[in-house]
Design a protein around this motif. Structure first.
Motif, mmCIF file in Angstrom:
data_model
loop_
_atom_site.group_PDB
_atom_site.id
_atom_site.type_symbol
_atom_site.label_atom_id
_atom_site.label_comp_id
_atom_site.label_asym_id
_atom_site.label_seq_id
_atom_site.Cartn_x
_atom_site.Cartn_y
_atom_site.Cartn_z
ATOM 1 N N ASN A 1 66.554 9.102 34.402
ATOM 2 C CA ASN A 1 66.696 10.537 34.681
ATOM 3 C C ASN A 1 68.124 10.850 35.163
ATOM 4 N N ASN A 2 69.110 10.237 34.491
ATOM 5 C CA ASN A 2 70.535 10.431 34.795
ATOM 6 C C ASN A 2 70.935 10.006 36.203
ATOM 7 N N SER B 1 49.041 -4.446 39.056
ATOM 8 C CA SER B 1 49.503 -5.832 39.024
ATOM 9 C C SER B 1 49.132 -6.431 37.672
ATOM 10 N N THR B 2 49.909 -7.410 37.258
ATOM 11 C CA THR B 2 49.613 -8.158 36.046
ATOM 12 C C THR B 2 49.897 -9.622 36.334
ATOM 13 N N ARG B 3 49.457 -10.472 35.437
ATOM 14 C CA ARG B 3 49.677 -11.905 35.629
ATOM 15 C C ARG B 3 50.407 -12.471 34.412
ATOM 16 N N CYS B 4 51.491 -13.166 34.673
ATOM 17 C CA CYS B 4 52.227 -13.879 33.633
ATOM 18 C C CYS B 4 51.830 -15.354 33.733
ATOM 19 N N PRO B 5 51.535 -16.007 32.600
ATOM 20 C CA PRO B 5 51.107 -17.410 32.649
ATOM 21 C C PRO B 5 52.108 -18.342 33.326
ATOM 22 N N TRP B 6 53.412 -18.044 33.225
ATOM 23 C CA TRP B 6 54.358 -18.985 33.830
ATOM 24 C C TRP B 6 55.106 -18.422 35.026
ATOM 25 N N LYS B 7 55.135 -17.085 35.213
ATOM 26 C CA LYS B 7 55.867 -16.525 36.362
ATOM 27 C C LYS B 7 54.949 -16.204 37.540
ATOM 28 N N GLY B 8 53.691 -15.954 37.268
ATOM 29 C CA GLY B 8 52.755 -15.629 38.340
ATOM 30 C C GLY B 8 52.345 -14.162 38.326
ATOM 31 N N GLU B 9 51.900 -13.677 39.475
ATOM 32 C CA GLU B 9 51.397 -12.312 39.600
ATOM 33 C C GLU B 9 52.528 -11.328 39.885
ATOM 34 N N ALA B 10 52.612 -10.297 39.037
ATOM 35 C CA ALA B 10 53.646 -9.269 39.196
ATOM 36 C C ALA B 10 53.085 -8.072 39.947
ATOM 37 N N SER B 11 53.889 -7.523 40.830
ATOM 38 C CA SER B 11 53.588 -6.254 41.501
ATOM 39 C C SER B 11 54.512 -5.201 40.905
ATOM 40 N N TYR B 12 54.147 -3.925 41.075
ATOM 41 C CA TYR B 12 54.886 -2.842 40.426
ATOM 42 C C TYR B 12 55.341 -1.779 41.404
ATOM 43 N N TYR B 13 56.382 -1.076 40.983
ATOM 44 C CA TYR B 13 56.832 0.146 41.635
ATOM 45 C C TYR B 13 56.779 1.260 40.598
ATOM 46 N N SER B 14 56.469 2.461 41.051
ATOM 47 C CA SER B 14 56.718 3.654 40.258
ATOM 48 C C SER B 14 58.070 4.185 40.713
ATOM 49 N N VAL B 15 58.778 4.814 39.807
ATOM 50 C CA VAL B 15 60.121 5.330 40.099
ATOM 51 C C VAL B 15 60.060 6.850 40.057
ATOM 52 N N GLU B 16 60.577 7.497 41.111
ATOM 53 C CA GLU B 16 60.582 8.954 41.168
ATOM 54 C C GLU B 16 62.003 9.457 41.414
ATOM 55 N N VAL B 17 62.474 10.308 40.483
ATOM 56 C CA VAL B 17 63.807 10.893 40.580
ATOM 57 C C VAL B 17 63.688 12.387 40.292
ATOM 58 N N GLY C 1 61.748 14.678 41.311
ATOM 59 C CA GLY C 1 60.392 15.163 41.090
ATOM 60 C C GLY C 1 59.717 14.622 39.844
ATOM 61 N N MET C 2 60.424 13.818 39.047
ATOM 62 C CA MET C 2 59.825 13.214 37.856
ATOM 63 C C MET C 2 59.383 11.792 38.186
ATOM 64 N N LEU C 3 58.140 11.447 37.812
ATOM 65 C CA LEU C 3 57.563 10.142 38.130
ATOM 66 C C LEU C 3 57.468 9.281 36.881
ATOM 67 N N ASN C 4 57.935 8.051 36.984
ATOM 68 C CA ASN C 4 57.816 7.059 35.922
ATOM 69 C C ASN C 4 56.909 5.966 36.489
ATOM 70 N N PHE D 1 62.953 -3.759 34.958
ATOM 71 C CA PHE D 1 62.599 -2.393 34.568
ATOM 72 C C PHE D 1 62.163 -2.302 33.114
ATOM 73 N N TRP D 2 61.387 -1.265 32.831
ATOM 74 C CA TRP D 2 61.000 -0.903 31.471
ATOM 75 C C TRP D 2 60.642 0.571 31.464
ATOM 76 N N LYS D 3 59.889 1.038 30.464
ATOM 77 C CA LYS D 3 59.432 2.432 30.373
ATOM 78 C C LYS D 3 60.585 3.431 30.411
ATOM 79 N N GLY D 4 61.604 3.171 29.584
ATOM 80 C CA GLY D 4 62.693 4.131 29.446
ATOM 81 C C GLY D 4 63.814 4.019 30.457
ATOM 82 N N ILE D 5 63.716 3.090 31.388
ATOM 83 C CA ILE D 5 64.831 2.882 32.322
ATOM 84 C C ILE D 5 65.890 2.065 31.596
ATOM 85 N N LYS D 6 67.089 2.613 31.541
ATOM 86 C CA LYS D 6 68.183 1.985 30.807
ATOM 87 C C LYS D 6 68.921 1.020 31.723
ATOM 88 N N VAL D 7 69.088 -0.207 31.249
ATOM 89 C CA VAL D 7 69.860 -1.196 31.984
ATOM 90 C C VAL D 7 71.149 -1.434 31.187
#
Length: 93
Positions: A6-7, A41-57, A59-62, A85-91
């Motif tokens: 979101n710029n 949360s999700t589970r990767c076979p070799w990395k383990g259990e992932a936790s997540y953040y939502s991103v808000e900029v 007033g817009m929530l990703n 990051f994913w879901k449209g976040i540009k790295v």
């Protein structure tokens, strides 16, 4: 490297780690005011259990757009608590 959504730069670091084509940012490099803990949360076979953040900029929530491994497996210890990051976040440089 910068993570931009979101710029707005939401994370910036010269010390990212690349795993499976994802840049993982040190947790201290994220701008915490844009991050909200998620129950997802999700589970990767070799990395383990992932936790997540939502991103808000501006007033817009990703929802669940960033993830990290709070207790990574032995093989993934170098990225423990690093954020990717994913879901449209540009790295980019």
């Amino acid at each position: 490297m910068k993570a931009i959504w979101n710029n707005t730069v939401i994370a910036e670091s010269k010390d990212t780690k690349v795993v499976e084509n994802n840049h993982y940012f040190p947790k201290e490099s994220i701008k915490e005011e844009f991050f909200k803990s998620s129950a997802a949360s999700t589970r990767c076979p070799w990395k383990g259990e992932a936790s997540y953040y939502s991103v808000e900029v501006d007033g817009m929530l990703n929802k669940d757009a960033a993830w990290y491994y709070p207790q990574a497996s032995h093989a993934a210890k170098p990225i423990e608590n690093y954020v990717a990051f994913w879901k449209g976040i540009k790295v980019t440089e």
